[in-house]
Design an enzyme around this catalytic site. Structure first.
Site, PDB file in Angstrom:
ATOM      1  N   ASP A 112      -2.472   0.652   8.024  1.00 18.38           N
ATOM      2  CA  ASP A 112      -1.224   1.366   7.712  1.00 18.38           C
ATOM      3  C   ASP A 112      -0.096   0.962   8.658  1.00 18.38           C
ATOM      4  O   ASP A 112       0.807   1.751   8.942  1.00 18.38           O
ATOM      5  CB  ASP A 112      -1.435   2.895   7.761  1.00 18.38           C
ATOM      6  CG  ASP A 112      -2.476   3.364   6.749  1.00 18.38           C
ATOM      7  OD1 ASP A 112      -2.547   2.781   5.658  1.00 18.38           O
ATOM      8  OD2 ASP A 112      -3.228   4.308   7.062  1.00 18.38           O
ATOM      9  N   SER A 121       5.080   6.556   2.171  1.00 18.69           N
ATOM     10  CA  SER A 121       5.648   5.247   2.498  1.00 18.69           C
ATOM     11  C   SER A 121       4.950   4.165   1.687  1.00 18.69           C
ATOM     12  O   SER A 121       3.764   4.292   1.365  1.00 18.69           O
ATOM     13  CB  SER A 121       5.407   4.899   3.981  1.00 18.69           C
ATOM     14  OG  SER A 121       5.867   5.915   4.829  1.00 18.69           O
ATOM     15  N   HIS A 162       1.069   5.053   1.104  1.00 21.18           N
ATOM     16  CA  HIS A 162       0.412   5.910   2.113  1.00 21.18           C
ATOM     17  C   HIS A 162       1.124   7.262   2.170  1.00 21.18           C
ATOM     18  O   HIS A 162       2.355   7.314   2.244  1.00 21.18           O
ATOM     19  CB  HIS A 162       0.466   5.226   3.482  1.00 21.18           C
ATOM     20  CG  HIS A 162      -0.217   6.017   4.550  1.00 21.18           C
ATOM     21  ND1 HIS A 162      -1.591   6.145   4.614  1.00 21.18           N
ATOM     22  CD2 HIS A 162       0.273   6.764   5.573  1.00 21.18           C
ATOM     23  CE1 HIS A 162      -1.909   6.917   5.634  1.00 21.18           C
ATOM     24  NE2 HIS A 162      -0.793   7.304   6.229  1.00 21.18           N
ATOM     25  N   ASN A 169       0.847  -1.198   0.000  1.00 24.65           N
ATOM     26  CA  ASN A 169       0.000   0.000   0.000  1.00 24.65           C
ATOM     27  C   ASN A 169       0.878   1.242   0.000  1.00 24.65           C
ATOM     28  O   ASN A 169       1.899   1.294   0.684  1.00 24.65           O
ATOM     29  CB  ASN A 169      -0.878  -0.004   1.260  1.00 24.65           C
ATOM     30  CG  ASN A 169      -1.757   1.226   1.353  1.00 24.65           C
ATOM     31  OD1 ASN A 169      -2.422   1.609   0.382  1.00 24.65           O
ATOM     32  ND2 ASN A 169      -1.769   1.872   2.507  1.00 24.65           N
TER      33      ASN A 169
HETATM   34  C1  GAR Z   1      -2.037   8.976  -3.129  1.00 28.85           C
HETATM   35  O1  GAR Z   1      -1.606  10.231  -2.683  1.00 28.85           O
HETATM   36  C2  GAR Z   1      -1.855   7.939  -2.042  1.00 28.85           C
HETATM   37  O2  GAR Z   1      -0.756   8.200  -1.218  1.00 28.85           O
HETATM   38  C3  GAR Z   1      -3.131   8.078  -1.280  1.00 28.85           C
HETATM   39  O3  GAR Z   1      -4.117   8.297  -2.241  1.00 28.85           O
HETATM   40  C4  GAR Z   1      -3.548   9.004  -3.334  1.00 28.85           C
HETATM   41  C5  GAR Z   1      -3.982   8.329  -4.610  1.00 28.85           C
HETATM   42  O4  GAR Z   1      -3.690   9.114  -5.723  1.00 28.85           O
HETATM   43  N1  GAR Z   1      -3.410   6.896  -0.517  1.00 28.85           N
HETATM   44  C6  GAR Z   1      -3.993   6.908   0.664  1.00 28.85           C
HETATM   45  O5  GAR Z   1      -4.355   7.922   1.224  1.00 28.85           O
HETATM   46  C7  GAR Z   1      -4.190   5.542   1.287  1.00 28.85           C
HETATM   47  N2  GAR Z   1      -4.533   5.655   2.665  1.00 28.85           N
HETATM   48  P1  GAR Z   1      -3.917   8.563  -7.192  1.00 28.85           P
HETATM   49  O6  GAR Z   1      -5.332   7.988  -7.247  1.00 28.85           O
HETATM   50  O7  GAR Z   1      -3.782   9.760  -8.068  1.00 28.85           O
HETATM   51  O8  GAR Z   1      -2.866   7.516  -7.449  1.00 28.85           O
END
Ligand code: GAR
Length: 222
Positions: A148, A139, A112, A110
């Site tokens: 997480d 991360s 994060h 994942n």
């Molecule tokens: C990313 O910033 C990722 O780190 C976050 O969602 C976004 C997805 O962007 N993930 C989380 O918050 C997971 N808890 P994307 O759809 O443009 O790849």
């Protein structure tokens, strides 16, 4: 987990990290086959990105399931299509349960947007600002039952600048997250990485601190 050849990707939204993986594959920087992109949101823009790249897509809306366990069981079934070596959660905004965790243990990572173990959960940018952090980042960790909380493989750091708000911080972290996801998956195509009772084992040796993405775009030991 043996070096990864084939992966599936779970998304809920924009899919810019999925796009970074697709671009790296098309440009020959990443030797990986993306088997399947699964979204729990029907109109997630990331689905179009997958379709444009000729990748199979599936939609599994959690709202259509009366019970969380039923959604998880259906998700696990979709995730097993094509038998991926790895499942990448790239902006998948759904907590998953045992029906997925058990069959995919050690094969799910994942992304994060925080320097774990700091700021698990949501609103990571604002919480980092409120805490007065000078450095924020992202991360990539193995997914375990703890939200997480699985062993962290790799991180990228960015400085918090004066005048940053959550939006500005997120906008600056975005491109670095893309680099992190590509570099980490690329690393997993070349190394055997295991998650053994909370410890990371890379090519048979335990890793005490996560790899850090450096300016050269590669992961290095700290
Ligand atoms: C990313 O910033 C990722 O780190 C976050 O969602 C976004 C997805 O962007 N993930 C989380 O918050 C997971 N808890 P994307 O759809 O443009 O790849």
């Amino acid at each position: 987990m043996k070096p990864v050849r084939r992966a599936s990707v779970l998304i809920s939204g924009t899919g810019s990290n999925l796009q970074a993986l697709i671009d790296a594959i098309f440009e020959g920087r990443l030797e990986l086959e993306i088997l399947h992109v699964i979204s729990n949101v029907a109109d997630a823009p990331g689905l179009q990105r997958a379709e444009q790249a000729g990748i199979r897509t599936s939609i599994l809306e959690h709202g259509r399931f009366a019970k969380r366990d039923d959604f998880d069981a259906a998700l696990a079934l979709l995730m097993s299509v094509g038998k991926p070596d790895l499942v990448i959660l790239a902006g998948f905004m759904r907590i998953i349960g045992e029906a997925v965790l058990i069959p995919f243990e050690g094969r799910m990572i994942n992304l994060h947007p925080a320097l774990l173990p700091k700021f698990r959960g949501v609103d990571t940018y604002q919480r980092a600002l409120d805490a007065g952090e000078n450095i924020h980042g992202a991360s990539i960790h193995f997914v375990t039952a703890e939200l997480d909380g699985g062993p962290v493989i790799s991180q990228v750091e960015i400085p918090v600048e004066q005048g940053d708000d959550a939006e500005r911080l997120a906008a600056r972290l975005g491109p670095r997250e893309h680099e992190l996801v590509v570099a980490t998956v690329e690393f997993l195509t070349r190394h055997a990485v295991e998650c053994d009772d909370g410890t990371l084992i890379v090519d048979g040796k335990s890793l005490d601190t996560p790899y850090l993405l450096q300016a050269d775009g590669a992961l290095h030991a700290r």
